[in-house]
Design a protein around this motif. Structure first.
Motif, PDB file in Angstrom:
ATOM      1  N   SER A 258      27.382  34.804  33.621  1.00 37.65           N
ATOM      2  CA  SER A 258      28.098  33.658  34.186  1.00 37.65           C
ATOM      3  C   SER A 258      27.184  32.672  34.905  1.00 37.65           C
ATOM      4  O   SER A 258      27.294  31.461  34.704  1.00 37.65           O
ATOM      5  CB  SER A 258      29.187  34.145  35.151  1.00 37.65           C
ATOM      6  N   ASN A 259      26.285  33.157  35.746  1.00 37.97           N
ATOM      7  CA  ASN A 259      25.368  32.271  36.470  1.00 37.97           C
ATOM      8  C   ASN A 259      26.127  31.156  37.194  1.00 37.97           C
ATOM      9  O   ASN A 259      25.697  29.999  37.232  1.00 37.97           O
ATOM     10  CB  ASN A 259      24.339  31.675  35.496  1.00 37.97           C
ATOM     11  N   TYR A 260      27.294  31.562  37.735  1.00 37.65           N
ATOM     12  CA  TYR A 260      28.194  30.575  38.345  1.00 37.65           C
ATOM     13  C   TYR A 260      28.956  31.295  39.449  1.00 37.65           C
ATOM     14  O   TYR A 260      29.758  32.205  39.175  1.00 37.65           O
ATOM     15  CB  TYR A 260      29.129  30.026  37.282  1.00 37.65           C
ATOM     16  N   ALA A 261      28.722  30.918  40.690  1.00 35.62           N
ATOM     17  CA  ALA A 261      29.237  31.660  41.844  1.00 35.62           C
ATOM     18  C   ALA A 261      30.749  31.876  41.819  1.00 35.62           C
ATOM     19  O   ALA A 261      31.223  32.999  42.029  1.00 35.62           O
ATOM     20  CB  ALA A 261      28.803  30.980  43.140  1.00 35.62           C
ATOM     21  N   PRO A 262      31.575  30.839  41.574  1.00 30.30           N
ATOM     22  CA  PRO A 262      33.034  31.061  41.561  1.00 30.30           C
ATOM     23  C   PRO A 262      33.456  32.102  40.519  1.00 30.30           C
ATOM     24  O   PRO A 262      34.356  32.904  40.768  1.00 30.30           O
ATOM     25  CB  PRO A 262      33.597  29.671  41.222  1.00 30.30           C
ATOM     26  N   MET A 263      32.796  32.080  39.346  1.00 31.51           N
ATOM     27  CA  MET A 263      33.134  33.064  38.311  1.00 31.51           C
ATOM     28  C   MET A 263      32.666  34.460  38.702  1.00 31.51           C
ATOM     29  O   MET A 263      33.368  35.452  38.471  1.00 31.51           O
ATOM     30  CB  MET A 263      32.512  32.648  36.971  1.00 31.51           C
ATOM     31  N   GLN A 264      31.515  34.562  39.316  1.00 33.31           N
ATOM     32  CA  GLN A 264      31.010  35.861  39.746  1.00 33.31           C
ATOM     33  C   GLN A 264      31.902  36.483  40.809  1.00 33.31           C
ATOM     34  O   GLN A 264      32.062  37.706  40.870  1.00 33.31           O
ATOM     35  CB  GLN A 264      29.574  35.721  40.248  1.00 33.31           C
ATOM     36  N   GLN A 265      32.523  35.652  41.625  1.00 36.03           N
ATOM     37  CA  GLN A 265      33.477  36.161  42.613  1.00 36.03           C
ATOM     38  C   GLN A 265      34.692  36.785  41.929  1.00 36.03           C
ATOM     39  O   GLN A 265      35.199  37.831  42.340  1.00 36.03           O
ATOM     40  CB  GLN A 265      33.914  35.022  43.548  1.00 36.03           C
ATOM     41  N   LEU A 266      35.153  36.142  40.862  1.00 32.56           N
ATOM     42  CA  LEU A 266      36.272  36.704  40.089  1.00 32.56           C
ATOM     43  C   LEU A 266      35.871  38.007  39.408  1.00 32.56           C
ATOM     44  O   LEU A 266      36.670  38.950  39.327  1.00 32.56           O
ATOM     45  CB  LEU A 266      36.740  35.695  39.038  1.00 32.56           C
ATOM     46  N   VAL A 267      34.634  38.071  38.936  1.00 31.39           N
ATOM     47  CA  VAL A 267      34.135  39.293  38.292  1.00 31.39           C
ATOM     48  C   VAL A 267      34.113  40.451  39.293  1.00 31.39           C
ATOM     49  O   VAL A 267      34.476  41.588  38.953  1.00 31.39           O
ATOM     50  CB  VAL A 267      32.723  39.052  37.701  1.00 31.39           C
ATOM     51  N   VAL A 268      33.701  40.150  40.531  1.00 27.33           N
ATOM     52  CA  VAL A 268      33.702  41.187  41.570  1.00 27.33           C
ATOM     53  C   VAL A 268      35.116  41.723  41.787  1.00 27.33           C
ATOM     54  O   VAL A 268      35.330  42.937  41.912  1.00 27.33           O
ATOM     55  CB  VAL A 268      33.125  40.640  42.893  1.00 27.33           C
ATOM     56  N   GLN A 269      36.105  40.828  41.796  1.00 25.35           N
ATOM     57  CA  GLN A 269      37.496  41.262  41.958  1.00 25.35           C
ATOM     58  C   GLN A 269      37.956  42.110  40.771  1.00 25.35           C
ATOM     59  O   GLN A 269      38.686  43.090  40.926  1.00 25.35           O
ATOM     60  CB  GLN A 269      38.400  40.042  42.113  1.00 25.35           C
ATOM     61  N   MET A 270      37.526  41.722  39.564  1.00 26.20           N
ATOM     62  CA  MET A 270      37.875  42.497  38.371  1.00 26.20           C
ATOM     63  C   MET A 270      37.278  43.897  38.443  1.00 26.20           C
ATOM     64  O   MET A 270      37.932  44.891  38.087  1.00 26.20           O
ATOM     65  CB  MET A 270      37.385  41.775  37.107  1.00 26.20           C
ATOM     66  N   LYS A 271      36.045  43.992  38.911  1.00 28.83           N
ATOM     67  CA  LYS A 271      35.398  45.293  39.048  1.00 28.83           C
ATOM     68  C   LYS A 271      36.144  46.170  40.049  1.00 28.83           C
ATOM     69  O   LYS A 271      36.284  47.383  39.851  1.00 28.83           O
ATOM     70  CB  LYS A 271      33.939  45.120  39.481  1.00 28.83           C
ATOM     71  N   ASP A 272      36.607  45.555  41.121  1.00 29.66           N
ATOM     72  CA  ASP A 272      37.364  46.303  42.131  1.00 29.66           C
ATOM     73  C   ASP A 272      38.657  46.852  41.539  1.00 29.66           C
ATOM     74  O   ASP A 272      39.017  48.020  41.765  1.00 29.66           O
ATOM     75  CB  ASP A 272      37.669  45.379  43.315  1.00 29.66           C
TER      76      ASP A 272
END
Length: 285
Positions: A258-272
Motif C-alpha cells: 500500500s505505501n499509504y498511511a490511511p490504507m495501512q491503518q485499515l490493514v491493521v484493523q483487518m489484521k486485528d
C-alpha cells in the motif's frame, strides 16, 4: 452449522442395586484426546465405550467418567477366614493381646479379604451404553448451542473485514494518484528535463509494483468462501482455519504494497479482526 468443541453431558441410570452415572466433558484440541475413567469391573468394555464416544465427538480433549454406586446390600468381597486365623495365631506368638484388637489388625493384612471377579451382566451394560448415548446427546446439544454463538461472532468479524476492504477499494484510486503526484514532484524538484514518454513508462512500471487489484479480488473470494463454509451442513474448523490463513496472506500483501498511511491503518484493523477469528476457530469442531 458449526459446532464448538466445548461441551458437557451427564446421564444417570438407576438399576435395582446400582446407580450408574456417566459424565462427558470436552475442550478444544487438534485431534481426539480421550481420557476414560472406568471401574475395573468394566475394563474389558472400555474399548467399546471409547469407540462409541469417538464416533460421536470426533475432536476435542474429552474426559469420560463412569461412576457406579452400590445402592443395595451387595458385595463381592469375602473374608478369607483361614488366612485371618493364621495371622491371629502368628501375632499371639509375638504378643499377648486382646483377640478383638488382633482381629482388627488381621483383617488389614494382605489377602485377608478375597474378591471374586464379577462377570459383566449384559443387561446392565446395555443400560450403561444407554446412559453414555444420552450423555453424548446432551454434550452434542451443548456443542451446537455454543456453535451458534461462535457462528454469530465469526460472521461479525468477517463482515467487519468486508467493510474495511470496501474502504480500501474506495481509497485505492486516491492512493495511486498520490503515488503519481509524488513521483512527478520528485522529478520536478530535480529541475531536469525528462522524456515524457519514458517517464510514463517508468511510472507505469513503478505503480504496477504497488498495484493491489489481485489481492483485493482474492481476499474478497476468500471472504465469500469462508462464509459458504461457515454456513455448510458440516462443521469443519480445520477448513475454516486454512481459509483464514489465506486471508491473512492477502491482507499482509496489501499492507506491504500500500505505501499509504490511511490504507495501512485499515490493514491493521483487518489484521486485528482476523486474529479474533483465528482465536475463535481454535474452538470450532
Amino acid at each position: 452449522m458449526i459446532q464448538s468443541m466445548t461441551g458437557f453431558g451427564k446421564s444417570l441410570i438407576q438399576l435395582p442395586s446400582k446407580k450408574i452415572t456417566v459424565e462427558i466433558k470436552s475442550l478444544n484440541s487438534k485431534s481426539l484426546d480421550l481420557n476414560a475413567r472406568v471401574p475395573s469391573q468394566y475394563r474389558e468394555k472400555e474399548l467399546l465405550l471409547r469407540n462409541l464416544i469417538g464416533s460421536s465427538l470426533t475432536r476435542g480433549k474429552v474426559d469420560f467418567s463412569l461412576y457406579v454406586e452400590i445402592t443395595a446390600e451387595e458385595t463381592t468381597a469375602t473374608i478369607n477366614a483361614a488366612v485371618v486365623k493364621q495371622y491371629i495365631k502368628q501375632m499371639k506368638e509375638i504378643v499377648d493381646g486382646d483377640e478383638t484388637e488382633l482381629l482388627k489388625m488381621a483383617v488389614r493384612m494382605p489377602d485377608a479379604l478375597k474378591t471374586e471377579r464379577e462377570e459383566i451382566d449384559e443387561k446392565e451394560f446395555a443400560s450403561i451404553e444407554l446412559a453414555v448415548n444420552r450423555a453424548l446427546e446432551e454434550i452434542n446439544r451443548f456443542r451446537a448451542d455454543e456453535g451458534k454463538a461462535l457462528e454469530k461472532e465469526l460472521n461479525l468479524r468477517i463482515s467487519n473485514i468486508e467493510t474495511l476492504l470496501a474502504e480500501i477499494i474506495t481509497m485505492d484510486p486516491d492512493r495511486i494518484n498520490g503515488v503519481r503526484e509524488r513521483l512527478r514532484k520528485g522529478v520536478a524538484d530535480l529541475k531536469e528535463n525528462v522524456d515524457e514518454n519514458r517517464f510514463e513508462q517508468e511510472l507505469i512500471f513503478y505503480i504496477e509494483k504497488f498495484d493491489i487489484t489481485e489481492e483485493k479480488v482474492r481476499l474478497d473470494n476468500h471472504l465469500a468462501y469462508f462464509k459458504d463454509t461457515l454456513n455448510s451442513v458440516d462443521s469443519n474448523g480445520r477448513k475454516l482455519a486454512f481459509i483464514s490463513q489465506e486471508m491473512g496472506r492477502e491482507i499482509n500483501t496489501i499492507g506491504s504494497k500500500s505505501n499509504y498511511a490511511p490504507m495501512q491503518q485499515l490493514v491493521v484493523q483487518m489484521k486485528d479482526e482476523l486474529e479474533k477469528i483465528k482465536e475463535q476457530l481454535l474452538n470450532v469442531l
